[in-house]
Structure formats: structure tokens, C-alpha cells
Design an enzyme around this catalytic site. Structure first.
Site, short mmCIF file in Angstrom:
data_model
loop_
_atom_site.label_atom_id
_atom_site.label_comp_id
_atom_site.label_asym_id
_atom_site.label_seq_id
_atom_site.Cartn_x
_atom_site.Cartn_y
_atom_site.Cartn_z
N HIS A 254 -8.00 1.19 1.82
CA HIS A 254 -7.82 0.95 3.26
C HIS A 254 -8.57 2.01 4.07
O HIS A 254 -8.00 2.67 4.95
CB HIS A 254 -6.34 0.95 3.62
CG HIS A 254 -6.04 0.14 4.85
ND1 HIS A 254 -4.84 -0.51 5.06
CD2 HIS A 254 -6.79 -0.13 5.96
CE1 HIS A 254 -4.86 -1.13 6.22
NE2 HIS A 254 -6.03 -0.92 6.79
N GLU B 228 0.85 -1.19 0.00
CA GLU B 228 0.00 0.00 0.00
C GLU B 228 0.88 1.24 0.00
O GLU B 228 1.80 1.33 0.83
CB GLU B 228 -0.92 0.00 1.23
CG GLU B 228 -1.90 -1.16 1.24
CD GLU B 228 -2.79 -1.20 2.46
OE1 GLU B 228 -2.71 -0.25 3.30
OE2 GLU B 228 -3.55 -2.16 2.62
#
Length: 305
Positions: free
Chosen positions: A277, A258
Site C-alpha cells: 500500500h 492489511e
């Protein structure tokens, strides 16, 4: 005393630190050169998804406590924290309700094709309704891998839709599950074979829970939801299954890396919904999480807990 805030947290957390006699210092970035003078004299630090790598510990010789805005410590050099006797404060359960609701939202969005239907309408493609066939969830089986707070909140939401709930966990009590109307799976293989929707909520191990073999063992037409950790899923194998139409779709809020890298196999997969997220990114959850981690840091600095 000084607490370096490595990534932004809600103002309520900062106020709690200040009221407790700790000065919150907001880092402008997580670049180590920028952090070096800030961490040099810091007795506390609070991080979010950036974690706290070995190099950060080297920059913070006075550090007495590390707060994690969330529950994941996989990006924290925990071996160094333990070796130096530095407690790592996390916030279990603070965002559980919001993450459970996000898992529900992903499941519904995939099953009913909500994002792709919106895009069709925005493009004036009303005939999309003749081509798309969604999934009615009532009567289907929701499989939950892991039985923590988020799963325990998600389960009754799914049951309210008329779904059956199957749980695979190494620590859940089968009798307690049965008393709530849920069933315990024998093992992961049993969970995969019986779940029409599979939702992941546990912590990853050294290898993905869903590797190529496990994804191949999912029910044809199944839906995958992952709001747990990206490392739980082999993303290349999932992309292949989606493109081959072996499963109906997937909703992911977490990823192995990420931000998602440009070369990720997940881009442009059919019937895949991805969110960055944000499962715990509601105002209520962010206030609770910031407040909880701030109180935990204060307690640790005072030698409590």
C-alpha cells in the site's frame, strides 16, 4: 486546541496546524489504551489507514472534526460521525498522480517480469532470459474500472505506450471519453471480455467487483492491477487463477486485510507482484496529502467549508 495525530504525517501538515493555532499531538501508537488520555480532550484528530472505529469516538467526547490522510473512509465509523455531526475531512486527488504512476509501474513490472528477472540475475541465473516471455503492451487494451482522478491520470500514460483505453463507469460521459480518444464499456462484462490489462480504481461495494465468476471471465493471459481497494478483488479466486495460469499475472498494492495475514492465499503465487500500500507514498504526495488534510481540519474547526 489540540489535534491528535494518530499515525505519522509529513512535517508540513504539522506546521500548518501549529501556524493555525492548533497543537498537534503525536500518538505513539493506535492502541486504544494509549489513545484514551490523548483523545479525551481533543477537538480534532487525523488518521491514516487505521481509520477511526466506534471505540475511538467513545474516547473523544470533545471531537469536532476528523481528518483522513487519504480518501478512504471505509475504516471510519461514518455512521457515528454523521450522528454526532462531526465532519470527516478527506484529501481527494492529493496523491492521485503518485498512485497513477504506481499503477503504471505495476503494469510494466508484471508485463516484463522485472522483479523475477532481477531475482534471477541476483542468483546468477542468466539463462532465465531463455525461459521468460514478457508481454508487449503497445496495441493492447487497458480497461479501467472507475473514472476518478487516478484513472484519468493513468489513461494518458497508457496511451503514450500505444495502448487503447476502455472505461467502465456509472458516471463518466461517453461523449467526453470519445473526445479524449477513449471508449466506454457497456458494462463490467464487456470490460472483462475486452481488457488485456484491467486496472481497478473505484470504491468497493458489499461484494467484490472481481469475484470467482468475473475473474473466470477475464481474457486468457490478462493482467490485473489493483491500486484501489483490496475489497474489490476476491483474493482466493485470484490466487487460484494465477496458479492455474488462466491470467498472465497481477500487481496489487491494496489488500482485503492489511497487513497481509500469514494465511493469505496470495503468498507464493506465480507472476504476482505485491507492494504494501505504497502507491501514494512519494515525498510529493505525502506533502500534498498532509498539507491538504491539515488545512481541511483547520477550516472545519473555524466553521468554514
Amino acid at each position: 486546541m489540540k489535534c491528535v495525530i494518530l499515525q505519522p504525517i509529513d512535517r508540513r501538515g504539522l506546521d500548518i496546524l501549529t501556524e493555525g493555532g492548533v497543537e498537534p499531538v503525536l500518538a505513539p501508537s493506535t492502541d486504544l489504551e494509549v489513545l484514551a488520555p490523548l483523545l479525551a480532550g481533543a477537538e480534532a484528530a487525523i488518521t491514516r489507514n487505521w481509520g477511526f472505529p466506534p471505540a475511538a469516538f467513545d474516547l473523544a467526547p470533545a471531537l469536532r472534526v476528523l481528518g483522513v490522510h487519504g480518501t478512504g473512509t471505509d475504516r471510519v465509523a461514518m455512521d457515528i460521525a454523521r450522528a454526532r455531526g462531526i465532519p470527516v475531512v478527506t484529501t481527494p486527488g492529493a496523491n492521485a498522480q503518485s498512485v497513477a504512476e504506481h499503477a503504471l509501474g505495476l503494469m510494466l513490472a508484471v508485463a516484463r517480469g522485472i522483479p523475477v528477472s532481477d531475482r534471477a540475475m541476483q542468483a546468477g541465473d542468466y539463462d532465465f532470459r531463455e525461459r521468460f516471455r514478457g508481454v508487449e503492451l503497445s496495441g493492447l487494451c487497458l480497461g479501467l474500472w472507475g473514472w476518478g482522478k487516478i484513472s484519468q491520470l493513468f489513461a494518458p500514460m497508457a496511451r503514450a505506450l500505444g495502448m487503447r483505453v476502455l472505461v467502465q463507469s456509472t458516471h463518466a460521459d461517453p461523449a467526453a471519453l470519445a473526445a479524449e480518444g477513449y471508449e466506454m464499456a457497456r458494462d463490467v462484462g464487456d470490460l472483462l471480455a475486452r481488457s488485456d490489462v484491467l486496472s481497478l480504481h473505484g470504491r468497493p461495494g458489499p461484494i467484490p467487483v472481481l469475484g470467482p465468476a468475473e475473474i473466470a471471465a477475464m481474457r486468457p493471459g490478462a493482467i490485473l492491477v489493483n491500486t484501489g481497494r483490496g475489497a474489490l478483488v476476491d483474493e482466493a479466486a485470484l490466487a487460484e487463477a494465477l496458479r492455474a495460469g488462466r491470467i498472465f499475472g497481477a500487481g496489487l498494492d491494496v489488500f482485503t486485510r492489511e497487513p497481509l495475514p500469514d494465511d493469505s492465499p496470495l503468498y507464493d503465487c506465480p507472476r504476482l507482484i505485491m507492494t504494501p500500500h505504497v502507491g501514494g507514498s512519494t515525498e510529493a504526495a505525502l506533502i500534498r496529502t498532509a498539507s491538504t488534510v491539515a488545512r481541511g481540519v483547520l477550516a472545519a474547526l473555524r466553521g468554514q467549508g
